[in-house]
Design an enzyme around this catalytic site. Sequence first.
Site, PDB file in Angstrom:
ATOM      1  N   SER A 294      75.027  40.015  22.802  1.00  0.00           N
ATOM      2  CA  SER A 294      74.590  41.207  22.070  1.00  0.00           C
ATOM      3  C   SER A 294      75.297  41.300  20.723  1.00  0.00           C
ATOM      4  O   SER A 294      76.364  40.720  20.509  1.00  0.00           O
ATOM      5  CB  SER A 294      74.861  42.468  22.901  1.00  0.00           C
ATOM      6  OG  SER A 294      76.256  42.714  22.971  1.00  0.00           O
ATOM      7  N   ASN A 295      74.697  42.084  19.819  1.00  0.00           N
ATOM      8  CA  ASN A 295      75.292  42.229  18.488  1.00  0.00           C
ATOM      9  C   ASN A 295      76.683  42.860  18.545  1.00  0.00           C
ATOM     10  O   ASN A 295      77.539  42.593  17.700  1.00  0.00           O
ATOM     11  CB  ASN A 295      74.367  43.045  17.586  1.00  0.00           C
ATOM     12  CG  ASN A 295      73.200  42.219  17.089  1.00  0.00           C
ATOM     13  OD1 ASN A 295      73.017  41.072  17.480  1.00  0.00           O
ATOM     14  ND2 ASN A 295      72.396  42.784  16.207  1.00  0.00           N
TER      15      ASN A 295
ATOM     16  N   SER B 228      72.537  35.314  32.201  1.00  0.00           N
ATOM     17  CA  SER B 228      72.709  36.757  32.318  1.00  0.00           C
ATOM     18  C   SER B 228      72.406  37.250  33.726  1.00  0.00           C
ATOM     19  O   SER B 228      71.563  36.693  34.434  1.00  0.00           O
ATOM     20  CB  SER B 228      71.812  37.487  31.316  1.00  0.00           C
ATOM     21  OG  SER B 228      72.175  37.180  29.987  1.00  0.00           O
TER      22      SER B 228
ATOM     23  N   SER C 263      64.148  33.228  29.901  1.00  0.00           N
ATOM     24  CA  SER C 263      62.925  33.036  29.115  1.00  0.00           C
ATOM     25  C   SER C 263      62.105  31.878  29.653  1.00  0.00           C
ATOM     26  O   SER C 263      62.630  30.776  29.860  1.00  0.00           O
ATOM     27  CB  SER C 263      63.278  32.772  27.648  1.00  0.00           C
ATOM     28  OG  SER C 263      63.980  33.859  27.100  1.00  0.00           O
TER      29      SER C 263
ATOM     30  N   GLN D  95      67.300  28.982  31.108  1.00  0.00           N
ATOM     31  CA  GLN D  95      68.720  29.237  31.313  1.00  0.00           C
ATOM     32  C   GLN D  95      68.899  30.293  32.386  1.00  0.00           C
ATOM     33  O   GLN D  95      68.151  31.274  32.431  1.00  0.00           O
ATOM     34  CB  GLN D  95      69.384  29.735  30.025  1.00  0.00           C
ATOM     35  CG  GLN D  95      69.616  28.664  28.999  1.00  0.00           C
ATOM     36  CD  GLN D  95      70.234  29.199  27.724  1.00  0.00           C
ATOM     37  OE1 GLN D  95      70.149  28.568  26.679  1.00  0.00           O
ATOM     38  NE2 GLN D  95      70.851  30.361  27.783  1.00  0.00           N
ATOM     39  N   GLY D  96      69.902  30.119  33.228  1.00  0.00           N
ATOM     40  CA  GLY D  96      70.279  31.115  34.216  1.00  0.00           C
ATOM     41  C   GLY D  96      71.688  31.593  33.936  1.00  0.00           C
ATOM     42  O   GLY D  96      72.634  31.155  34.598  1.00  0.00           O
TER      43      GLY D  96
ATOM     44  N   GLU E  26      72.617  27.944  20.558  1.00  0.00           N
ATOM     45  CA  GLU E  26      71.524  28.912  20.494  1.00  0.00           C
ATOM     46  C   GLU E  26      71.610  29.743  19.225  1.00  0.00           C
ATOM     47  O   GLU E  26      70.605  30.120  18.636  1.00  0.00           O
ATOM     48  CB  GLU E  26      71.577  29.824  21.727  1.00  0.00           C
ATOM     49  CG  GLU E  26      70.396  30.754  21.866  1.00  0.00           C
ATOM     50  CD  GLU E  26      70.378  31.463  23.211  1.00  0.00           C
ATOM     51  OE1 GLU E  26      69.346  32.053  23.543  1.00  0.00           O
ATOM     52  OE2 GLU E  26      71.395  31.422  23.925  1.00  0.00           O
TER      53      GLU E  26
END
Length: 405
Positions: free
Chosen positions: A384-385, A135, A167, A132-133, A250
């Site tokens: 993010s959380n 972030s 990743s 994936q691209g 995801e």
Amino acid sequence: MSALPTRITPSADHDRLRDAVRAWLAANTPAGWHDELKTATKERFRAFNIRQAQLLRSAGLLATHWPAEYGGGGFSFREQLIIQEELVRADFPQPRLLEISLAHIAATLIAYGSAEQRAHLSAILDGEIWCQGFSEPEAGSDLAALRTRAVRRGDVYVVNGQKVWSSYADQASWCLLLARTDSDAPKHRGLSMFMLDLDSPGVELRPTRQATGTEEFCELFLTDAEIPVAHRLGEENAGWRMAQTTLATERVFNILELQARLAVALDEIAVRARVTPAGVGRTAADDASFRQDLAARAAEVDVLGLLGQRLAQSVELTGEVGPEGSIVKLMYSETLQKLTGLALRMQGMPAMLDERREFATTWTSGHWMIDHLKSWNWTIAAGSNEIQRNIIGERVLALPREPQP
């Protein structure tokens, strides 16, 4: 004795399905695979993943969540849960390099791809690896603020920008790329989704070495890289909605396996606690504070399992993940972090030893220092959380929206 099944298919008889999966795994789980991966190069690791993927495919177990019309198993969520439970119980090595392809990419192609683009689904089943691209250095949690630009020139888009935290990008052939195609539109409305061939001129990958010693992430630099218009997914400037499909997938995909692995890790920690020294004549299990923390983690793992099953049932009925997926993602990441931290506390200084842990296999490998370091990834990945808490507050609890700057 009945013959060993060569291909496993959906069955309303769940006990029969479990027996069939268990028998297949008993005959096909490779012995000594942990030791094999401890010294594996990236090339050997890639070959190992492709081999495992093809083994699962031959049994109908590679893409259990895909519709049968696209080559998947067509299993219900309950059947997927049974399969994942048995894969974990057998310690079967799953093809981690294909996780993004099988989950996020497949979901996006099935939902938005053209007939020609969906041809990649067959290639994924053959072992095509994607990354994936999404972030960027200054647009991680605020994904819509990304700056990578794609400017249309005739039959191609010319792309310039930078991505981070991709990743396994150095192992991949294709990238699902999110880029800005309208700089004048509101930031959520000027994005488009593309399929980027990583062998294209102007594409540079730089692996990022992590605290664990591995290089599972990459930076992706794009300098006048060209993407054919035919490789744009859906309409121009509709990429944000597609990204939400990918990110929601995801958050929910593999939660059944992840929760099952937490349960196995919990049992392993409980067993080790009875023999791990914690002072003269005492073990970790003799420590009341440790037992209380272990009990709390056990409750969290059980609740996570119930939440995961409820979410899976909802998806099965509606076809949508919804903002409730953020609850599962948030709870899994924090439970993983606390459980690996507890195991690290139990093991003490011996956890500092480098045992040549194999990379990219599971999040609870039993090498607790590495597992705990890696657990922090989950508090950032897929939103993010802090972002997940905003989503839960605003879209699930209907709290007032956070003030905009």
